[in-house]
Design an enzyme around this catalytic site. Structure first.
Site: not given
Ligand code: IVH
Length: 703
Positions: A89, A123, A125, A127, A237, A325, A419, A422, A443, A449
């Site tokens: 992530s 890039e 992000k 959704d 990506y 974000k 509580c 109870c 509680c 409870c």
């Molecule tokens: S890179 C190791 N690039 O965002 C890096 N993720 O919050 C892997 N996502 O799990 C992620 N657009 O589902 C990457 N241009 C982008 C993205 C992207 C959407 C999502 C993806 C990831 C999540 C992380």
């Protein structure tokens, strides 16, 4: 945030456990049920708090902390696929300042000269849902969801119907390597989403809250022909396992992806430095509303792959990327009521019932108010108009009260001191070490409870504990109500009691049951009559004992008998057994207090005896350790020349070694760089093995 800086160790531990639990619940709602209950912004805020606590108290980082995991394990119905390269992530930045800090961390880690520019690839992000596509000799052979990052679901058949997903790779400039895993986002366009909902509405089908949920619901169809009819798209990506990379930078690799036939987001671009990257963010944000797909931010990746490689990963996310974000969306509404929920450990959690309001296209009607102090701090009252906030998905947080609109005669909210379930006293405990009051009111009813008893049972059967399929929260509540299950052992005697002659209230006669369902339930229970020690300890639901601490206890006591005999009799604070507990690396006084208190309680001993006449707890077995330095303690000292200290440390930790700041008899290795001083001396006195940088790198087999 400011509060975290003031937390004592005890408070931090409690808060960490609380946050971890909430985050896990939301992960489940989000990933397993495609039904998020809080906004992305609120979720991110929870994660951010958790990370802030872990940054201050690294001892709280356990394998089970949400910081170490992404999402949750796959749901049933699809075959599981182990990701050969984990799907991770991204860390979040909330403003430009945090982006600059990110750049600073990258520079420090790599030890870059101030004159050297770091180029970032920006890039949008997307959704949607991430997916990993495996190509063998250019043919699409397998596709998987992210799942918990380690293991996802095999959705190959469904993915075949996704537009922009080439089944055979082209390669006009250069042919693709033999094995290549493409990663990216499956999404639904806004226009396709609206058309789908219109059609669903006509046919009386399910209406989706937003394009992301529609994409998730469409992708998870067991019938792949439904998926194919839903017009899903894909942006590439990233990548997983790759025999060879078609470039030396993010931008070059993505150019090759285009060449192979994938769609790479057209707004992606190389930025020569962070200032240009920040500008790219602004431009993409401006375009957001005009795009036909949802984006929720901008992702920045260090463009050079050799640098990405060196930066590596920290727990769930790469050090070389960050997501910024977009700010959350807000609306104002009225708090109609404040309800108090009672949890497993007795914590009273206030929940605001809101007059339903649409925020960014989703109707929201409640929000957690966290705890009593939070209500006090924001002076939140019933009848108040408040600003609520959410980002991508569903429920909001209360940001502030609109004082101008406070009704006349309004009075501050009085948090109950009893509580609501109870009637027992609800108290804020005094922290013995700090002398300060807990933020959470609890509680004192314990198992008398109903709420606590029921919540404990729910915890007992939950996925990471006994994992009894089919015995969900609704059923636990109903069985508790009817007196069928009041204590854990009752679960395992249910079948016997149910089939006893003369029983007039058979489960099979309950609404929604029948012979087959009843037998399935008994089978599911019987399948779980054997459990490993760590799961068992976790299942007991002792305060502060999450999966991580349960594992620590199991690892150190190995058998339930050992744990019981040690803590049952002599487990007083200050006693020898208590001291043993504190010897365990990672166990502090709050945990030690909670566990000794649990085992000293007569009722709990009885509960264990009853349970053990029905089930078997298997001894803990240590996982095989494979790296040469796993479990070893290493200290780095002096000036390191081959890598920055941070990089050395990360590498060592990645291999399972523990990096410590000081030398003791427990130290296995001292890695000494130039001009090492007192530590080197102390190491030789203690007979600790001393290595130079190269010897260490040879030992770990890399560098
Ligand atoms: S890179 C190791 N690039 O965002 C890096 N993720 O919050 C892997 N996502 O799990 C992620 N657009 O589902 C990457 N241009 C982008 C993205 C992207 C959407 C999502 C993806 C990831 C999540 C992380």
């Amino acid at each position: 945030m400011t509060e975290i800086a003031k937390l004592t160790v005890e408070e931090a531990k409690a808060e960490h456990e609380r946050l971890a639990k909430i985050i896990r619940d939301h992960d489940e709602a989000y990933y397993a049920e495609d039904a998020p209950v809080i906004s992305d912004a609120e979720y991110d805020a929870l994660r951010k708090d958790l990370l802030a606590i872990e940054a201050r108290f690294p001892e709280l980082i356990t394998e089970e902390s949400p910081s170490q995991n992404v999402g949750i394990a796959p749901s049933k119905g699809f075959r599981k696929v182990k990701h050969r390269v984990p799907m991770l992530s991204l860390d979040n930045a909330f403003d430009n300042e945090e982006l600059r800090e990110f750049e600073g961390r990258v520079r420090r880690f790599l030890g870059l000269a101030p004159t050297e520019e770091v180029a970032f690839f920006a890039e949008p992000k997307i959704d949607g849902l991430s997916a990993s596509l495996r190509y063998d000799k250019g043919k699409f052979v397998q596709g998987a969801t992210r799942g918990d990052g380690q293991e996802g679901e095999d959705i190959t058949a469904n993915l075949r119907g996704v537009t922009d997903l080439p089944l055979t790779l082209k390669g006009e400039k250069a042919s693709p390597p033999d094995v290549f895993e493409i990663r990216g986002e499956v999404y639904m366009s806004k226009s396709d989403f609206l058309a789908l909902n219109a059609a669903q509405s006509d046919s009386g089908g399910k209406i989706f809250a937003n394009p992301r949920n529609a994409a998730a619901g469409s992708l998870r169809q067991l019938d792949a022909s439904i998926t194919a009819s839903r017009k899903l798209r894909f942006f590439a990506y990233a990548w997983g396992e790759a025999a060879e990379l078609p470039g030396a930078s993010q931008s070059e690799v993505l150019a090759a992806f285009s060449d192979w036939g994938f769609t790479v987001n057209p707004l992606s671009k190389v930025c020569v430095n962070m200032e240009e990257a920040i500008d790219a963010y602004r431009k993409i944000e401006e375009l957001r509303a005009s795009l036909d797909y949802d984006i929720d931010g901008v992702v920045f990746k260090v463009n050079r792959l050799d640098w990405q490689e060196r930066l590596g990963f920290v727990s769930r996310s790469p050090r070389w990327a960050i997501a910024h974000k977009f700010p959350a969306e807000r609306a104002s509404t009225v708090i109609e009521d404040i309800e108090i929920q009672v949890g497993r450990t007795g914590a009273l959690t206030p929940v605001a019932r809101l007059h339903p309001v649409t925020v960014g296209g989703v109707v929201v009607s409640n929000a957690t108010l966290h705890n009593e102090d939070e209500i006090l701090r924001k002076d939140i009252r019933i009848g108040d108009t408040v600003i609520v906030q959410r980002a991508g998905d569903v429920i909001p947080q209360v940001v502030e009260v609109v004082l101008d609109k406070r009704p006349e005669g309004s009075t501050p909210y009085v948090f109950p001191d009893h509580c609501p379930v109870c009637g027992s006293h609800a108290v804020k405990e005094l922290n013995e070490t700090t002398g300060k009051e807990d933020a959470v009111r609890r509680c004192t009813g314990g198992l008398i409870c109903r709420a606590q008893a029921v919540e404990r049972l729910k915890h007992f059967v939950s996925r990471n504990a006994f994992d009894i399929e089919g015995l969900g929260t609704k059923l636990i509540e109903a069985f508790y109500e009817d007196g069928l299950i009041r204590a854990p052992a009752d679960i395992f005697t249910l079948e016997k009691r149910d089939s006893a002659p003369g029983n007039l209230t058979r489960i099979k006669n309950r609404e929604g049951f029948g012979e087959k369902a009843t037998q399935n339930l008994f089978d599911a229970i019987n399948e779980r009559r054997e459990i490993t020690l760590d799961r068992f300890i976790y299942a007991l639901g002792v305060r502060h004992i999450g999966q991580g601490n349960a594992r620590l206890l199991a690892r150190s006591y190995l058998t339930l008998d050992a744990l019981r005999s040690s803590l049952g009799a002599t487990g007083e604070a200050g006693g020898a057994a208590y001291a043993d507990l504190l010897e365990i690396d990672g166990i502090g006084p709050a945990v030690a207090d909670a566990i000794t208190e649990f085992f000293r309680e007569e009722l709990n001993q009885q509960l264990l005896d009853d349970l053990l006449s029905e089930i078997t707890v298997t001894d803990f077995t240590r996982p095989a350790e494979d790296s040469s330095v796993a479990g070893k303690t290493v200290v780095f000292t002096g000036t390191l020349e081959l890598m920055t200290r941070q990089e050395m440390k990360a590498k060592a930790e990645g291999l399972g070694a523990k990096v410590s700041g000081s030398i003791s008899a427990k130290t296995d290795y001292l890695v000494a760089g130039a001009n090492a001083g007192s530590k080197l001396k102390k190491a030789s006195e203690l007979g600790v093995t001393v290595l130079n940088e190269q010897e260490w790198l040879d030992l770990i087999g890399g560098g």
